[in-house]
Enzyme design. Structure first.
Site: not given
Lengths: 398, 366
Positions: A68-69, A154, A182, A203-204, A240, A336
């Site tokens: 996501g980041t 989130n 989310q 994914g997570h 890859t 943080c």
């Protein structure tokens, strides 16, 4: 252990683990030309097609990333650079102050290092962005490079109506990116139907592996790459392909999108019982974000598993620590990298005062949550809050 | 006991936490975020306040299998320690910020919060012995930190655990190495944690600005030079005076007068004092009956001097008659009083902040 932090990460689905581990044992670089390479490529492309179908996108719009980041950084910076490159007047980025830090800090970085100007869109007290607020922020759009507004928040679970926001942005010729990390698997997400130009997912958060995500990017959207190299992924994201992770991501996404309706009903019922139980047991609790039964565009207006509560007079990190000691895992929202608790920037963006922002906790339920998890919280919440309130909000306001 | 282990990321607090766990206590690790502008990596001599230090502490807590949290105490630290430090220098005094941090942060804000959250005490890596409520010097004289703990009261000490006072620093590092902690070889922190480059004068220049004034020779009354701000000086200071007086004998700072911004210097024979007047004392245990004999330490790592402690006329403070003359007794420093005990370690009785020091014979003191 009572795990109520599914918005941070959720257990992998067994079918995703199985598919992924099976793939891990296979050799083959999807860019290689021989049989092993072709096999890997075929597996990756099958996954891409399944993901596209689950998200209402075309396969060529699905770009694999490291999460996501990365997708947020790629969309915000890549669209900014490409759009400003095409017309130097486009220096403005229109963004909601309740975004995830992956978007906020990308925008801030562009402002500090690349002459971008930030226009903050007003956020409703319940956390969502309205088409009217976005129209205000856009003006005539001639100097705007892009808009970024998250699909679902989130922290407080607010769902915005992205189709309406995309329409407003397109009316003045501006592309829109949405962080849907989310949202996918929790609320209906249809890429083509929404009209958004770029969409981040990972994914997570839905039962897939960490380190695997997507940027869904319209075919006509020009995006300058962050990573240069082998030219994979439309030359927008070299590197890859991690085929095993891609397989896990595809299985988890199709499964969680497929069973979304039943799961959301079950999880939101648990969430409603949790909120009602806490409110009944603890005086002066505030629910942050939209009403539990809010509706947006015919779907949930609040993430089904999200319960975000403020306990005025207590500090969020004291509550978290006491619950942790009782085997209950939840979150204070934003922290943080060093784990220093700060007042939630999302709550502050909705106009909440600092004490409300500092005294908040997020319980997020997910596919493995049970009635026993809710009971575990309800068993201890009253004494925990009482103790944390005695410890106070630090001596200045004690 | 349920203990909060204050873990700076250094070897001492890591070993203190480990020993508390191994002694069977229920320990929770806490790293105090004290800086409002945290740096990613450790720099200079500072060893507690960067993200890297927090990570070092978290790593040890992970090995110990104890919960670990970061408590943000930056605001309190800025007010009670840093602002106080600056204000004291501005008033011509020489503060000890480590002592102030123990008094106001570690054994006040942190201890209060810990106790409110259901913990019994705070365990730290300070080198001092604390047995049956009696605070004593560490067996490692070179590392002894009882001076900066001398300000703690009976109630605060009841909430403190110091596992390291009975061992040398060398032994602490051995224990860390035996357990495989990477911090076993981490350099000692020194100087002031919120001034990582060690340039206290530069830090104070930035906070207080440049405020020039005269440097006056006590013997002649003549102005012999100019300084950039009285905050650059401390009583007894010999180096960095920025002046040379004709006879080439070493000069020491005798007085700092912040209103006229006058720094007075003189020769060694003028710099000695044998009478110290203090503010109101704090005691680590029952209030002793005055007068009494004790030894006093007048600055961190300073010598211990025998003295007689009596009431200071017309005030709640103390009068200390030093049995030997001392140089460099600066207002703002703590006079920590000890009862000598060669066998179990000198016991800390209490402390009071130095108000003024001088020579009894000269009767300049009231």
């Amino acid at each position: 252990m009572t795990y109520l932090d599914h918005a941070a990460t959720t257990p992998m689905l067994p079918e995703a683990v199985a598919a992924m581990t099976q793939q891990l044992a296979r050799v083959g670089n999807a860019s290689s030309l021989h049989a092993s390479g072709r096999g890997a490529r075929r597996t990756a492309e099958q996954s891409r097609e399944r993901l596209a179908e689950a998200l209402g996108a075309r396969p060529s719009e699905v770009l694999f990333t490291g999460g996501g980041t990365e997708s947020d950084n790629l969309a915000v910076k890549g669209l900014f650079w490409a759009r400003r490159g095409a017309d130097p007047r486009r220096t403005r980025v229109v963004v909601s102050p309740a975004e995830h830090h992956a978007v906020l800090d990308s925008v801030q970085w562009l402002a500090e290092h690349d002459h971008a100007e930030i226009t903050w869109v007003d956020v409703q007290p319940t956390g969502e962005v309205t088409p009217a607020a976005l129209a205000d922020a856009l003006g005539d759009g001639t100097d705007v490079a892009l808009v970024s507004v998250m699909w679902a928040n989130n922290e407080i679970g607010a769902v915005s109506e992205l189709a309406a926001l995309a329409e407003v942005a397109h009316a003045v010729g501006v592309p829109l990116h949405t962080d849907a990390v989310q949202a996918v698997g929790q609320v209906p997400v249809d890429f083509a139907g929404s009209g958004v130009d770029a969409l981040t997912m990972t994914g997570h958060k839905l039962g897939g592996p960490m380190g695997a995500g997507l940027l869904v990017l319209r075919r006509d959207a020009d995006c300058t790459p962050l990573l240069h190299g082998g030219g994979q992924e439309r030359d927008v994201r070299s590197g890859t392909l991690d085929v095993a992770a891609i397989v896990g991501l595809a299985v988890a996404t199709t499964t969680s999108v497929g069973n979304r309706v039943e799961r959301a009903a079950r999880v939101s019922a648990l969430r409603d019982r949790l909120v009602a139980g806490v409110v009944a047991r603890v005086p002066d609790v505030q629910l942050n974000g939209p009403a539990l039964d809010a509706v947006v565009a015919g779907g949930p207006g609040r993430l089904p598993g999200n319960a975000h509560l403020s306990f005025p007079g207590a500090e969020g990190d004291a509550l978290l620590m006491l619950l942790d000691a009782n085997g209950i895992e939840c979150s204070t929202g934003s922290a943080c990298s060093a784990g220093v608790a700060r007042p939630s920037h999302v709550l502050l963006a909705t106009g909440a005062d600092t004490d409300r922002a500092r005294s908040s906790l997020r319980f997020s339920l997910g596919h493995t949550s049970t009635d026993a998890d809710v009971d575990a919280v309800l068993d201890v919440i009253a004494p925990v809050v009482e103790r944390a309130r005695r410890a106070g909000l630090g001596r200045r306001s004690a | 006991m349920k203990l909060i282990a204050a873990m700076s990321g250094g070897v001492d607090s890591a070993v203190a936490a480990a020993l508390a766990v191994e002694a069977g206590h229920d320990v929770t690790g806490v790293h105090l975020a004290l800086s409002q502008h945290r740096q990613q990596m450790r720099s200079g001599s500072r060893g507690c306040c960067s993200v890297e230090d927090a990570d070092d502490a978290r790593r040890v807590a992970g090995e110990l299998g104890i919960p670990f949290y970061v408590w943000d105490m930056a605001e309190q630290f800025a007010e009670d320690v840093v602002d106080d430090f600056v204000a004291e220098y501005a008033a011509g005094r020489t503060p000890n910020p480590c002592l102030r941090c123990n008094e106001k942060i570690k054994f006040a804000a942190v201890l209060d919060r810990a106790q409110a959250l259901g913990f019994d005490a705070v365990v730290t890596g300070h080198h001092a012995r604390l047995v049956d409520g009696e605070l004593r010097r560490s067996v490692d004289a070179a590392k002894d930190q009882s001076y900066v703990l001398g300000v703690l009261t009976e109630r605060q000490l009841a909430g403190a655990v110091f596992p390291l006072g009975g061992m040398t620093k060398e032994r602490v590092r051995e224990i860390a190495a035996e357990r495989g902690y990477a911090v076993a070889t981490k350099p000692d922190s020194h100087d002031i944690c919120f001034i990582p480059d060690g340039d206290t004068r530069g830090f104070l220049d930035r906070r207080l600005g440049v405020a020039p004034g005269p440097v006056v020779d006590a013997a002649t009354g003549a102005t012999v030079g100019e300084h950039r701000g009285t905050h650059g000086f401390t009583i007894g200071q010999r180096k960095g005076l920025g002046v040379t007086v004709g006879d080439q004998r070493p000069r020491y700072v005798l007085g700092i007068e912040p209103v006229s911004r006058t720094v007075t210097i003189g020769t060694a024979d003028q710099a000695g004092v044998d009478e110290v007047l203090t503010g109101a004392p704090t005691w680590t245990g029952p209030v002793p009956e005055l007068p009494f004999g004790a030894v006093v330490q007048l600055r961190a790592h300073g010598a211990s001097v025998p003295c007689t402690v009596s009431a200071r006329d017309g005030s709640t403070g103390l009068r200390l008659e030093l049995h030997d003359q001392q140089r460099g007794v600066a207002p703002g420093q703590s006079a920590v009083l000890y009862a000598p005990d060669a066998e179990r370690g000198d016991r800390v009785l209490g402390q009071a902040t130095v108000f003024r020091a001088g020579e009894r014979q000269a009767s300049v003191l009231s």
